[in-house]
Design a protein around this motif. Structure first.
Motif, mmCIF file in Angstrom:
data_model
loop_
_atom_site.group_PDB
_atom_site.id
_atom_site.type_symbol
_atom_site.label_atom_id
_atom_site.label_comp_id
_atom_site.label_asym_id
_atom_site.label_seq_id
_atom_site.Cartn_x
_atom_site.Cartn_y
_atom_site.Cartn_z
ATOM 1 N N VAL A 94 0.878 -1.173 0.000
ATOM 2 C CA VAL A 94 0.000 0.000 0.000
ATOM 3 C C VAL A 94 0.914 1.221 0.000
ATOM 4 O O VAL A 94 1.608 1.482 0.985
ATOM 5 C CB VAL A 94 -0.937 0.000 1.218
ATOM 6 C CG1 VAL A 94 -1.783 1.275 1.228
ATOM 7 C CG2 VAL A 94 -1.823 -1.235 1.206
ATOM 8 N N VAL A 95 0.941 1.947 -1.120
ATOM 9 C CA VAL A 95 1.900 3.037 -1.319
ATOM 10 C C VAL A 95 1.138 4.357 -1.384
ATOM 11 O O VAL A 95 0.206 4.507 -2.179
ATOM 12 C CB VAL A 95 2.713 2.844 -2.614
ATOM 13 C CG1 VAL A 95 3.804 3.898 -2.717
ATOM 14 C CG2 VAL A 95 3.308 1.442 -2.656
ATOM 15 N N VAL A 96 1.548 5.306 -0.560
ATOM 16 C CA VAL A 96 0.918 6.633 -0.547
ATOM 17 C C VAL A 96 1.929 7.668 -1.035
ATOM 18 O O VAL A 96 3.091 7.662 -0.613
ATOM 19 C CB VAL A 96 0.407 6.993 0.860
ATOM 20 C CG1 VAL A 96 -0.136 8.423 0.885
ATOM 21 C CG2 VAL A 96 -0.679 6.014 1.298
ATOM 22 N N HIS A 97 1.461 8.541 -1.927
ATOM 23 C CA HIS A 97 2.291 9.594 -2.509
ATOM 24 C C HIS A 97 1.703 10.960 -2.149
ATOM 25 O O HIS A 97 0.486 11.111 -2.010
ATOM 26 C CB HIS A 97 2.339 9.473 -4.031
ATOM 27 C CG HIS A 97 2.812 8.148 -4.527
ATOM 28 N ND1 HIS A 97 4.125 7.911 -4.898
ATOM 29 C CD2 HIS A 97 2.150 6.972 -4.727
ATOM 30 C CE1 HIS A 97 4.248 6.662 -5.310
ATOM 31 N NE2 HIS A 97 3.067 6.064 -5.213
ATOM 32 N N THR A 98 2.563 11.967 -2.026
ATOM 33 C CA THR A 98 2.130 13.338 -1.791
ATOM 34 C C THR A 98 2.607 14.222 -2.940
ATOM 35 O O THR A 98 3.346 13.774 -3.824
ATOM 36 C CB THR A 98 2.694 13.899 -0.478
ATOM 37 O OG1 THR A 98 4.118 14.096 -0.627
ATOM 38 C CG2 THR A 98 2.439 12.961 0.693
ATOM 39 N N ASP A 99 2.216 15.510 -2.909
ATOM 40 C CA ASP A 99 2.821 16.473 -3.824
ATOM 41 C C ASP A 99 4.122 16.980 -3.197
ATOM 42 O O ASP A 99 4.581 16.439 -2.179
ATOM 43 C CB ASP A 99 1.846 17.619 -4.137
ATOM 44 C CG ASP A 99 1.375 18.342 -2.877
ATOM 45 O OD1 ASP A 99 2.158 18.421 -1.906
ATOM 46 O OD2 ASP A 99 0.240 18.834 -2.861
ATOM 47 N N ASN A 100 4.712 18.017 -3.788
ATOM 48 C CA ASN A 100 6.015 18.493 -3.297
ATOM 49 C C ASN A 100 5.900 19.721 -2.394
ATOM 50 O O ASN A 100 6.904 20.386 -2.127
ATOM 51 C CB ASN A 100 6.947 18.799 -4.468
ATOM 52 C CG ASN A 100 6.479 20.001 -5.286
ATOM 53 O OD1 ASN A 100 5.319 20.400 -5.207
ATOM 54 N ND2 ASN A 100 7.373 20.562 -6.076
ATOM 55 N N ARG A 133 7.239 12.431 3.606
ATOM 56 C CA ARG A 133 7.449 10.980 3.681
ATOM 57 C C ARG A 133 6.864 10.421 4.973
ATOM 58 O O ARG A 133 6.252 9.345 4.978
ATOM 59 C CB ARG A 133 8.935 10.654 3.573
ATOM 60 C CG ARG A 133 9.539 10.957 2.214
ATOM 61 C CD ARG A 133 10.872 10.270 2.021
ATOM 62 N NE ARG A 133 10.720 8.813 1.969
ATOM 63 C CZ ARG A 133 11.734 7.974 1.794
ATOM 64 N NH1 ARG A 133 12.969 8.442 1.682
ATOM 65 N NH2 ARG A 133 11.532 6.676 1.761
ATOM 66 N N GLU A 134 7.055 11.146 6.070
ATOM 67 C CA GLU A 134 6.491 10.692 7.339
ATOM 68 C C GLU A 134 4.970 10.669 7.296
ATOM 69 O O GLU A 134 4.333 9.702 7.743
ATOM 70 C CB GLU A 134 6.961 11.610 8.467
ATOM 71 C CG GLU A 134 6.413 11.225 9.842
ATOM 72 C CD GLU A 134 6.836 12.190 10.930
ATOM 73 O OE1 GLU A 134 6.376 12.011 12.078
ATOM 74 O OE2 GLU A 134 7.619 13.108 10.642
ATOM 75 N N LEU A 135 4.382 11.721 6.729
ATOM 76 C CA LEU A 135 2.929 11.793 6.643
ATOM 77 C C LEU A 135 2.381 10.691 5.741
ATOM 78 O O LEU A 135 1.392 10.021 6.081
ATOM 79 C CB LEU A 135 2.512 13.164 6.101
ATOM 80 C CG LEU A 135 1.011 13.421 6.002
ATOM 81 C CD1 LEU A 135 0.358 13.385 7.372
ATOM 82 C CD2 LEU A 135 0.746 14.760 5.319
ATOM 83 N N SER A 136 3.006 10.480 4.602
ATOM 84 C CA SER A 136 2.519 9.444 3.691
ATOM 85 C C SER A 136 2.679 8.052 4.292
ATOM 86 O O SER A 136 1.850 7.160 4.051
ATOM 87 C CB SER A 136 3.252 9.532 2.344
ATOM 88 O OG SER A 136 4.651 9.373 2.506
ATOM 89 N N GLY A 170 5.338 4.796 2.509
ATOM 90 C CA GLY A 170 5.109 6.219 2.267
ATOM 91 C C GLY A 170 6.265 6.812 1.488
ATOM 92 O O GLY A 170 7.377 6.890 2.004
ATOM 93 N N LEU A 171 6.025 7.228 0.252
ATOM 94 C CA LEU A 171 7.098 7.745 -0.602
ATOM 95 C C LEU A 171 7.128 9.263 -0.659
ATOM 96 O O LEU A 171 8.019 9.831 -1.292
ATOM 97 C CB LEU A 171 6.961 7.183 -2.020
ATOM 98 C CG LEU A 171 7.161 5.674 -2.182
ATOM 99 C CD1 LEU A 171 7.182 5.298 -3.656
ATOM 100 C CD2 LEU A 171 8.446 5.219 -1.501
#
Length: 214
Positions: free
Chosen positions: A144-150, A158-161, A187-188
């Motif tokens: 299960v991989v979560v990505h964020t914006d920049n 990374r911690e949040l994702s 979390g990436l």
């Protein structure tokens, strides 16, 4: 009468005296289009002061807030509202399964988090489909991989994702009875964008949850 802007300065005892004379005259009403209903506007001038190394040179520069050539924009100007990107549909079990078989991964729409960074109840329909998929395919193991914006620091993203990915795994284990060893939280942050983060639409696209076959 034309607008007049003048400035003078003299270094006396370390002080700078600046005199500014601004003449303001309404634009003649007969220059407007007849029947336009537009009130006469004013020509205004502002002073831009630039001091040199000695500290006593000034530059007078008339600034017209309506002039696009100077790159100055009226404070009343508002950007037109940008259309929101369409909300992706929640994939069904056959659609999730087909994408995993063809691509080894699938982007899952419909999973959201609230202001406390907890799974929002509106995520249930999407989680229902993932839970049903894992029950139909008991040998399937997923990242299960979560990505964020920049936006923000990479470490924080990374911690949040990672927290988001962990919360999704916990929900699948607790609410759907999926064995914990079949799921891995990853979390990436912003390390793997799909598109550029230069626009709001791009950032919205990059904020996503993916299921990746182990």
């Amino acid at each position: 009468m034309k607008s007049i802007v003048s400035a003078a300065s003299h270094p006396i005892a370390g002080f700078v005296f600046v005199f500014l004379l601004v003449g303001i005259q309404p634009i003649s009403a007969d220059t407007q289009h007849e029947g336009s209903g537009v009130e006469p506007s004013l020509q205004a001038a502002q002073m831009l002061i630039v001091r040199d190394y000695a500290g006593y040179d000034e530059i007078s520069l008339p600034l017209d807030p309506r002039s696009e050539s100077r790159g100055v924009r009226s404070p009343l100007f508002e950007e037109p509202p940008q259309p929101r990107p369409p909300t992706p549909a929640i994939l069904s079990v056959p659609e999730l399964s087909s994408s995993l078989d063809a691509n080894g991964k699938v982007v899952v729409a419909g999973i959201r988090f609230d202001a406390r960074n907890e799974l929002d109840p509106s995520s249930k329909p999407a989680l229902d489909q993932i839970g049903a998929l894992l029950k139909q395919r008991p040998a399937l193991r997923l990242h299960v991989v979560v990505h964020t914006d920049n936006i923000g620091a990479l470490a924080s993203n990374r911690e949040l994702s990672q927290r988001y990915a962990h919360a999704i795994c916990v929900a699948l284990v607790v609410d759907y009875g999926i064995a914990r060893n079949r799921l891995t939280a990853n979390g990436l942050g912003s390390l793997s964008p799909l598109v550029s983060n230069q626009s709001g639409r791009g950032r919205a696209t990059n904020r996503r949850v993916e299921l990746v076959v182990q």
